[in-house]
Design a protein around this motif. Sequence first.
Motif, PDB file in Angstrom:
ATOM      1  N   ILE A 121      -7.935  -2.108   4.526  1.00 55.34           N
ATOM      2  CA  ILE A 121      -7.270  -0.868   4.928  1.00 55.34           C
ATOM      3  C   ILE A 121      -8.291   0.238   5.200  1.00 55.34           C
ATOM      4  N   GLY A 122      -9.465   0.124   4.606  1.00 59.32           N
ATOM      5  CA  GLY A 122     -10.493   1.138   4.788  1.00 59.32           C
ATOM      6  C   GLY A 122     -11.046   1.220   6.198  1.00 59.32           C
ATOM      7  N   TYR A 123     -10.930   0.138   6.982  1.00 59.81           N
ATOM      8  CA  TYR A 123     -11.528   0.152   8.322  1.00 59.81           C
ATOM      9  C   TYR A 123     -10.615  -0.397   9.417  1.00 59.81           C
ATOM     10  N   ALA A 124      -9.670  -1.248   9.077  1.00 62.06           N
ATOM     11  CA  ALA A 124      -8.873  -1.904  10.117  1.00 62.06           C
ATOM     12  C   ALA A 124      -7.804  -0.970  10.682  1.00 62.06           C
ATOM     13  N   ASP A 125      -7.734  -0.903  12.001  1.00 63.95           N
ATOM     14  CA  ASP A 125      -6.681  -0.150  12.671  1.00 63.95           C
ATOM     15  C   ASP A 125      -5.450  -1.021  12.904  1.00 63.95           C
ATOM     16  N   HIS A 126      -5.697  -2.335  13.055  1.00 64.78           N
ATOM     17  CA  HIS A 126      -4.606  -3.289  13.257  1.00 64.78           C
ATOM     18  C   HIS A 126      -4.894  -4.529  12.414  1.00 64.78           C
ATOM     19  N   VAL A 127      -3.870  -5.055  11.766  1.00 66.88           N
ATOM     20  CA  VAL A 127      -3.957  -6.328  11.050  1.00 66.88           C
ATOM     21  C   VAL A 127      -3.046  -7.311  11.773  1.00 66.88           C
ATOM     22  N   HIS A 128      -3.651  -8.376  12.317  1.00 64.24           N
ATOM     23  CA  HIS A 128      -2.902  -9.319  13.152  1.00 64.24           C
ATOM     24  C   HIS A 128      -2.286 -10.468  12.360  1.00 64.24           C
ATOM     25  N   SER A 129      -2.556 -10.559  11.082  1.00 72.29           N
ATOM     26  CA  SER A 129      -2.239 -11.775  10.330  1.00 72.29           C
ATOM     27  C   SER A 129      -1.236 -11.549   9.203  1.00 72.29           C
ATOM     28  N   VAL A 130      -0.254 -10.692   9.437  1.00 73.47           N
ATOM     29  CA  VAL A 130       0.767 -10.430   8.426  1.00 73.47           C
ATOM     30  C   VAL A 130       1.763 -11.589   8.438  1.00 73.47           C
ATOM     31  N   ASP A 131       1.905 -12.263   7.290  1.00 74.14           N
ATOM     32  CA  ASP A 131       2.729 -13.477   7.286  1.00 74.14           C
ATOM     33  C   ASP A 131       3.541 -13.695   6.013  1.00 74.14           C
ATOM     34  N   ARG A 132       3.596 -12.682   5.122  1.00 68.88           N
ATOM     35  CA  ARG A 132       4.381 -12.854   3.904  1.00 68.88           C
ATOM     36  C   ARG A 132       4.698 -11.501   3.286  1.00 68.88           C
ATOM     37  N   SER A 133       5.788 -11.464   2.556  1.00 66.45           N
ATOM     38  CA  SER A 133       6.283 -10.213   1.981  1.00 66.45           C
ATOM     39  C   SER A 133       5.274  -9.581   1.026  1.00 66.45           C
ATOM     40  N   ARG A 134       4.628 -10.392   0.228  1.00 64.45           N
ATOM     41  CA  ARG A 134       3.670  -9.856  -0.743  1.00 64.45           C
ATOM     42  C   ARG A 134       2.532  -9.123  -0.052  1.00 64.45           C
ATOM     43  N   LEU A 135       2.115  -9.629   1.097  1.00 66.53           N
ATOM     44  CA  LEU A 135       1.044  -8.981   1.855  1.00 66.53           C
ATOM     45  C   LEU A 135       1.527  -7.657   2.440  1.00 66.53           C
ATOM     46  N   VAL A 136       2.767  -7.616   2.916  1.00 67.62           N
ATOM     47  CA  VAL A 136       3.326  -6.363   3.426  1.00 67.62           C
ATOM     48  C   VAL A 136       3.308  -5.302   2.342  1.00 67.62           C
ATOM     49  N   ALA A 137       3.740  -5.666   1.134  1.00 69.89           N
ATOM     50  CA  ALA A 137       3.782  -4.710   0.031  1.00 69.89           C
ATOM     51  C   ALA A 137       2.393  -4.197  -0.310  1.00 69.89           C
ATOM     52  N   ALA A 138       1.415  -5.102  -0.337  1.00 68.76           N
ATOM     53  CA  ALA A 138       0.045  -4.708  -0.668  1.00 68.76           C
ATOM     54  C   ALA A 138      -0.538  -3.801   0.412  1.00 68.76           C
ATOM     55  N   LEU A 139      -0.322  -4.132   1.675  1.00 71.35           N
ATOM     56  CA  LEU A 139      -0.823  -3.308   2.774  1.00 71.35           C
ATOM     57  C   LEU A 139      -0.196  -1.915   2.732  1.00 71.35           C
ATOM     58  N   SER A 140       1.102  -1.861   2.485  1.00 70.46           N
ATOM     59  CA  SER A 140       1.794  -0.573   2.426  1.00 70.46           C
ATOM     60  C   SER A 140       1.243   0.289   1.297  1.00 70.46           C
ATOM     61  N   LYS A 141       1.084  -0.284   0.142  1.00 68.13           N
ATOM     62  CA  LYS A 141       0.580   0.458  -1.022  1.00 68.13           C
ATOM     63  C   LYS A 141      -0.784   1.071  -0.728  1.00 68.13           C
ATOM     64  N   GLU A 142      -1.688   0.271  -0.155  1.00 68.29           N
ATOM     65  CA  GLU A 142      -3.051   0.752   0.079  1.00 68.29           C
ATOM     66  C   GLU A 142      -3.114   1.713   1.267  1.00 68.29           C
ATOM     67  N   ALA A 143      -2.275   1.500   2.271  1.00 64.91           N
ATOM     68  CA  ALA A 143      -2.244   2.438   3.399  1.00 64.91           C
ATOM     69  C   ALA A 143      -1.787   3.811   2.940  1.00 64.91           C
ATOM     70  N   VAL A 144      -0.770   3.848   2.104  1.00 67.49           N
ATOM     71  CA  VAL A 144      -0.293   5.125   1.566  1.00 67.49           C
ATOM     72  C   VAL A 144      -1.371   5.776   0.720  1.00 67.49           C
ATOM     73  N   ARG A 145      -2.016   4.971  -0.114  1.00 68.58           N
ATOM     74  CA  ARG A 145      -3.074   5.509  -0.984  1.00 68.58           C
ATOM     75  C   ARG A 145      -4.203   6.110  -0.155  1.00 68.58           C
ATOM     76  N   ALA A 146      -4.522   5.468   0.981  1.00 72.52           N
ATOM     77  CA  ALA A 146      -5.622   5.927   1.837  1.00 72.52           C
ATOM     78  C   ALA A 146      -5.187   7.004   2.818  1.00 72.52           C
ATOM     79  N   GLY A 147      -3.884   7.285   2.862  1.00 73.85           N
ATOM     80  CA  GLY A 147      -3.390   8.273   3.822  1.00 73.85           C
ATOM     81  C   GLY A 147      -3.513   7.822   5.263  1.00 73.85           C
ATOM     82  N   ARG A 148      -3.327   6.518   5.496  1.00 74.57           N
ATOM     83  CA  ARG A 148      -3.486   5.965   6.841  1.00 74.57           C
ATOM     84  C   ARG A 148      -2.193   5.316   7.315  1.00 74.57           C
TER      85      ARG A 148
END
Length: 239
Positions: free
Chosen positions: A95-122
């Motif tokens: 999340i610190g550098y990626a503008d796009h993540v092309h490999s989202v394939d499971r609910s747990r990953l969505v939750a983790a990405l969302s949590k860190e994106a919010v934390r980073a303000g991105r």
Amino acid sequence: MTDRKDELAANLAKVERRIAAACAAAGRRREEVTLIVVTKTYPAEDVRVLAELGVRHVAENRDQEAAPKAAACSDLPLTWHFVGQLQTNKVRSVIGYADHVHSVDRSRLVAALSKEAVRAGREVGCLIQVAFDAGESGRGERGGVSPEGIEELAAQVAEAPGLRLDGLMTVAPLTGAYAGRPRAAFDRLMDLSTDLRRAHPAATMVSAGMSADLEQAVAAGATHVRVGTAVLGVRPRLG
């Protein structure tokens, strides 16, 4: 470095001619297709040369390589794409550098990405990776969710804070009904994209095609092609 720049420039020109010819054959405008150069196993110095040559989109598939490379090139006007299978323990770094993540394939990953994106303000763009070789597990050999799983996962991404549903991605499968038939796989991906856009009109990205099959992807309608070897050369073997 001059020799390497000349080599990369020549390779880029060949890839550009291939994309342009594929667009012309498909009756598409060249501007409809974005070239993403996959720089895995190659150094930050090559990324800098690519930027000098006009490349604006680069991709990585391993965070341990991508994170330091992105940091070393943070002054460049680049859009970074993460295209590899992503473990949840690497999400904060990605999340610190990626503008796009092309490999989202499971609910747990969505939750983790969302949590860190919010934390980073991105806000990070997400593509659902579609696996046409998915077995009973619902996932493919190289990651990805079965076509039947797209709708549910897309809804989760669309509703997740800090994330933006950008579209779909696939890798031409090596096994299953579409093995050895990249054009058929890419055509099917476009059908799935059409279905997705009925519920999510802004999810217009279709990431498909690599060095060996970019023409088939462009013919099918892909908006983004991910090219590595044809630009940077044959990759050294990883130990």
